[in-house]
Design a protein around this motif. Structure first.
Motif, PDB file in Angstrom:
ATOM      1  N   LEU A  57      -2.682   3.672   9.260  1.00  0.00           N
ATOM      2  CA  LEU A  57      -3.389   3.175   8.084  1.00  0.00           C
ATOM      3  C   LEU A  57      -3.702   1.697   8.245  1.00  0.00           C
ATOM      4  CD1 LEU A  57      -3.680   5.071   5.563  1.00  0.00           C
ATOM      5  CD2 LEU A  57      -2.066   3.546   4.472  1.00  0.00           C
TER       6      LEU A  57
ATOM      7  N   THR B   6      -2.404  14.168   0.874  1.00  0.00           N
ATOM      8  CA  THR B   6      -1.495  13.156   1.414  1.00  0.00           C
ATOM      9  C   THR B   6      -0.463  12.837   0.342  1.00  0.00           C
ATOM     10  OG1 THR B   6      -3.077  12.180   2.929  1.00  0.00           O
ATOM     11  CG2 THR B   6      -1.314  10.732   2.130  1.00  0.00           C
ATOM     12  N   ARG B   7       0.796  12.957   0.708  1.00  0.00           N
ATOM     13  CA  ARG B   7       1.856  12.674  -0.273  1.00  0.00           C
ATOM     14  C   ARG B   7       2.569  11.364   0.013  1.00  0.00           C
ATOM     15  NH1 ARG B   7       5.895  16.824  -0.116  1.00  0.00           N
ATOM     16  NH2 ARG B   7       6.711  15.815  -1.984  1.00  0.00           N
ATOM     17  N   PHE B   8       2.649  10.993   1.285  1.00  0.00           N
ATOM     18  CA  PHE B   8       3.482   9.840   1.615  1.00  0.00           C
ATOM     19  C   PHE B   8       2.701   8.812   2.427  1.00  0.00           C
ATOM     20  CE2 PHE B   8       6.418  13.495   1.230  1.00  0.00           C
ATOM     21  CZ  PHE B   8       7.137  13.042   0.133  1.00  0.00           C
ATOM     22  N   VAL B   9       2.371   7.723   1.796  1.00  0.00           N
ATOM     23  CA  VAL B   9       1.777   6.564   2.462  1.00  0.00           C
ATOM     24  C   VAL B   9       2.861   5.493   2.477  1.00  0.00           C
ATOM     25  CG1 VAL B   9      -0.015   4.797   2.378  1.00  0.00           C
ATOM     26  CG2 VAL B   9      -0.510   7.130   1.565  1.00  0.00           C
ATOM     27  N   SER B  10       3.375   5.197   3.661  1.00  0.00           N
ATOM     28  CA  SER B  10       4.426   4.173   3.733  1.00  0.00           C
ATOM     29  C   SER B  10       4.549   3.670   5.151  1.00  0.00           C
ATOM     30  CB  SER B  10       5.771   4.732   3.251  1.00  0.00           C
ATOM     31  OG  SER B  10       6.239   5.732   4.122  1.00  0.00           O
ATOM     32  N   GLY B  11       4.959   2.395   5.267  1.00  0.00           N
ATOM     33  CA  GLY B  11       5.234   1.820   6.578  1.00  0.00           C
ATOM     34  C   GLY B  11       4.030   1.786   7.504  1.00  0.00           C
TER      35      GLY B  11
ATOM     36  N   VAL C  59       0.814  -1.216   0.000  1.00  0.00           N
ATOM     37  CA  VAL C  59       0.000   0.000   0.000  1.00  0.00           C
ATOM     38  C   VAL C  59       0.851   1.272   0.000  1.00  0.00           C
ATOM     39  CG1 VAL C  59      -2.018  -1.057   1.055  1.00  0.00           C
ATOM     40  CG2 VAL C  59      -0.284   0.022   2.504  1.00  0.00           C
ATOM     41  N   GLU C  60       2.109   1.172  -0.377  1.00  0.00           N
ATOM     42  CA  GLU C  60       2.902   2.397  -0.460  1.00  0.00           C
ATOM     43  C   GLU C  60       2.398   3.287  -1.590  1.00  0.00           C
ATOM     44  OE1 GLU C  60       7.000   2.565  -0.132  1.00  0.00           O
ATOM     45  OE2 GLU C  60       6.900   1.732   1.883  1.00  0.00           O
ATOM     46  N   ARG C  61       2.318   4.548  -1.300  1.00  0.00           N
ATOM     47  CA  ARG C  61       2.000   5.548  -2.333  1.00  0.00           C
ATOM     48  C   ARG C  61       2.853   6.757  -2.043  1.00  0.00           C
ATOM     49  NH1 ARG C  61      -3.318   5.840  -4.869  1.00  0.00           N
ATOM     50  NH2 ARG C  61      -2.996   8.066  -4.804  1.00  0.00           N
ATOM     51  N   ILE C  62       3.756   7.054  -2.908  1.00  0.00           N
ATOM     52  CA  ILE C  62       4.688   8.144  -2.662  1.00  0.00           C
ATOM     53  C   ILE C  62       4.534   9.172  -3.762  1.00  0.00           C
ATOM     54  CG2 ILE C  62       7.115   8.722  -2.312  1.00  0.00           C
ATOM     55  CD1 ILE C  62       6.200   6.822  -0.217  1.00  0.00           C
ATOM     56  N   ASP C  63       4.068  10.346  -3.384  1.00  0.00           N
ATOM     57  CA  ASP C  63       3.933  11.434  -4.342  1.00  0.00           C
ATOM     58  C   ASP C  63       5.070  12.418  -4.059  1.00  0.00           C
ATOM     59  OD1 ASP C  63       3.199  13.440  -6.013  1.00  0.00           O
ATOM     60  OD2 ASP C  63       1.474  14.077  -4.815  1.00  0.00           O
ATOM     61  N   GLY C  64       6.255  12.079  -4.548  1.00  0.00           N
ATOM     62  CA  GLY C  64       7.423  12.903  -4.297  1.00  0.00           C
ATOM     63  C   GLY C  64       8.652  12.070  -4.560  1.00  0.00           C
TER      64      GLY C  64
ATOM     65  N   ARG D  20       9.854   8.413   9.304  1.00  0.00           N
ATOM     66  CA  ARG D  20       9.061   7.506   8.501  1.00  0.00           C
ATOM     67  C   ARG D  20       9.735   6.159   8.264  1.00  0.00           C
ATOM     68  NH1 ARG D  20       4.544  10.023   6.152  1.00  0.00           N
ATOM     69  NH2 ARG D  20       4.120   7.867   5.586  1.00  0.00           N
TER      70      ARG D  20
ATOM     71  N   LEU E 221      -5.373  -1.654   7.581  1.00  0.00           N
ATOM     72  CA  LEU E 221      -6.007  -2.131   6.349  1.00  0.00           C
ATOM     73  C   LEU E 221      -7.218  -2.993   6.653  1.00  0.00           C
ATOM     74  CD1 LEU E 221      -2.937  -3.022   4.180  1.00  0.00           C
ATOM     75  CD2 LEU E 221      -4.214  -0.907   4.341  1.00  0.00           C
TER      76      LEU E 221
ATOM     77  N   LEU F 116      11.952   7.840   1.648  1.00  0.00           N
ATOM     78  CA  LEU F 116      11.685   8.977   2.524  1.00  0.00           C
ATOM     79  C   LEU F 116      11.870   8.517   3.970  1.00  0.00           C
ATOM     80  CD1 LEU F 116      10.385  11.992   2.681  1.00  0.00           C
ATOM     81  CD2 LEU F 116       8.397  10.732   3.520  1.00  0.00           C
TER      82      LEU F 116
ATOM     83  N   PHE G 205       1.882   4.264   7.801  1.00  0.00           N
ATOM     84  CA  PHE G 205       1.553   5.635   8.208  1.00  0.00           C
ATOM     85  C   PHE G 205       1.230   6.471   6.974  1.00  0.00           C
ATOM     86  CE2 PHE G 205       4.611   4.026  11.313  1.00  0.00           C
ATOM     87  CZ  PHE G 205       4.023   4.350  12.515  1.00  0.00           C
TER      88      PHE G 205
ATOM     89  N   LEU H  78      -7.194   2.650  -1.947  1.00  0.00           N
ATOM     90  CA  LEU H  78      -6.540   1.795  -0.961  1.00  0.00           C
ATOM     91  C   LEU H  78      -7.621   1.162  -0.093  1.00  0.00           C
ATOM     92  CD1 LEU H  78      -3.563   4.033   0.236  1.00  0.00           C
ATOM     93  CD2 LEU H  78      -3.451   2.043  -1.247  1.00  0.00           C
TER      94      LEU H  78
END
Lengths: 266, 266
Positions: free
Chosen positions: B262, B231-236, A113-118, A217, B264, A252, B238, B202
């Motif tokens: 986050l 939201t720019r960073f969805v990872s780990g 579920v990673e989504r990275i906008d950057g 993060r 699931l 990140l 968070f 998601l």
């Protein structure tokens, strides 16, 4: 000595930790804000028994000078995954910073579920980037021997009296002697570049931080960090500064935001 | 009753304030995080004698249910311009949120050094924007009667099972009956839109806030706010969520950032 030793804390009571503000981690005599936060975080991690800061906020109250400090910790909630705790870092009984944070374990998980906008800042190769000027009069000369910063050449103009006009600082960053950067060192790195505002054409002599929040993060991979800091809103005598820290694996590892004052030169 | 009354606090001792979590300010039974923060901020403003929150951070510990709460405040530093103070908001002796903030007076000043790299979100006229669905099963139905939100049509697809794929929410915002938005109400407004992640594809059922920081940058002019959250960073496990609130005069009045979990759907 390195960062780990110079941010070490020792338990004195169930809630009180002792540490030393070492000289060299200062800008013009005042301890760097990220350095103060890192020391408080070390105490809070020991106090909560958690390995990583997840999100920490510091409010800056007074400048820190070399010498002994005391960190008084209090656990607010101990949960299954996280502990939330606060700390007051004092020198001679006077609070220098107040910290509130949530601590836990950063794990690799849920990559699906990673989504990275950057993405990491686009920095030229290290050898074409610019060190902090080692002039003897540089306010940050000793700090620059502890934190190895190589500024993007496009952002280094302020060092020679030619600010770029863009309130931005980008650069490669590592600790001296390539000491590994742990999640506490990220707190230092989130406040280790010159203020973005030095590249703006504003009559600003200094810009004390009121508050700094860092979201950690991920645990960084070994090697240089790529960092980028930007100020978007200067108004009402305040400014923001947003930061991103990326590790050598392109991940990140921290986001930061601070609110700082903007006293003008008269 | 309106927001001002339903966030009122009453001093009980030198450091303790009483308040009521009113029903209606909840999402699926849990008090909105901005509403809890606003109540704590009211106590802290009264405690410090300052009119405006400048920067406040809340860590969320437990969900809040309607009923009496108590806010225990402590001043950390009282300075000339600012006071820094912390508060624990408890219900039945159990902490719901912990707050750390710096308080002072927001004044119009130094317009000559304003630098704004950003602008209010480009929203279509109010009448073409989309209210929260008033379906009886809506988890936010009563909240939507207190906070008047008109979503950008491009961001409202999630309400009808068609998330846009972009983790973004933008909309016009005001309090019910056009109650004026003070700098405490901005704290509510910084957490009043549906989570950005509802527009991402998601499998997320809910996304509890760990920490929310709001920088209040100006006192808002009367009228609708224009707001944008991303939201720019969805990872780990968070995610971040950055917000900007602009007033009817086109002035940035608050910036926010939160870190949320986050979990699931399984």
């Amino acid at each position: 000595m390195g960062f780990a030793e110079e941010t070490a804390v020792a338990a004195r009571t169930q809630t009180t930790y002792a540490a030393q503000l070492h000289s060299g981690w200062d800008i013009a005599g005042n301890a760097n804000g990220g350095y103060l936060l890192a020391i408080a975080a070390r105490a809070l991690l020991q106090h909560t028994g958690r390995p990583d800061p997840i999100t920490v906020t510091a409010h800056y109250l007074r400048p820190g000078r070399p010498g002994p400090v005391s960190i008084e910790c209090r656990t607010i909630k101990r949960g299954r995954r996280f502990s939330t705790a606060g700390a007051t870092l004092t020198s001679d009984g006077r609070p220098l910073i107040e910290v509130l944070g949530t601590f836990g374990t950063l794990e690799k998980r849920l990559p699906e579920v990673e989504r990275i906008d950057g993405c990491p800042p686009d920095l030229p190769p290290l050898e074409t980037c610019v060190s902090r000027l080692p002039s003897s009069g540089d306010m940050a000369a000793s700090f620059a021997r502890r934190v190895d910063l190589r500024l993007h050449p496009a952002d280094s103009g302020f060092q020679t009296g030619s600010p770029t006009g863009e309130a931005r600082m980008r650069g490669w960053l590592r600790l001296a002697r390539d000491e590994p950067i742990d999640t506490v060192a990220l707190l230092l790195c989130a406040d280790a570049l010159p203020p973005t505002i030095f590249n703006a054409n504003l009559p600003v002599a200094w810009t004390p931080t009121i508050e700094l929040t860092v979201h950690v993060r991920a645990r960084p991979s070994l090697g240089w960090l790529r960092t980028a800091f930007t100020t978007r809103f200067v108004s009402g005598g305040f400014r923001d500064e947003d930061g991103e820290l990326w590790d050598s694996a392109g991940q990140l590892v921290a986001q930061s935001r601070q609110l700082a004052l903007l006293p003008l030169e008269r």
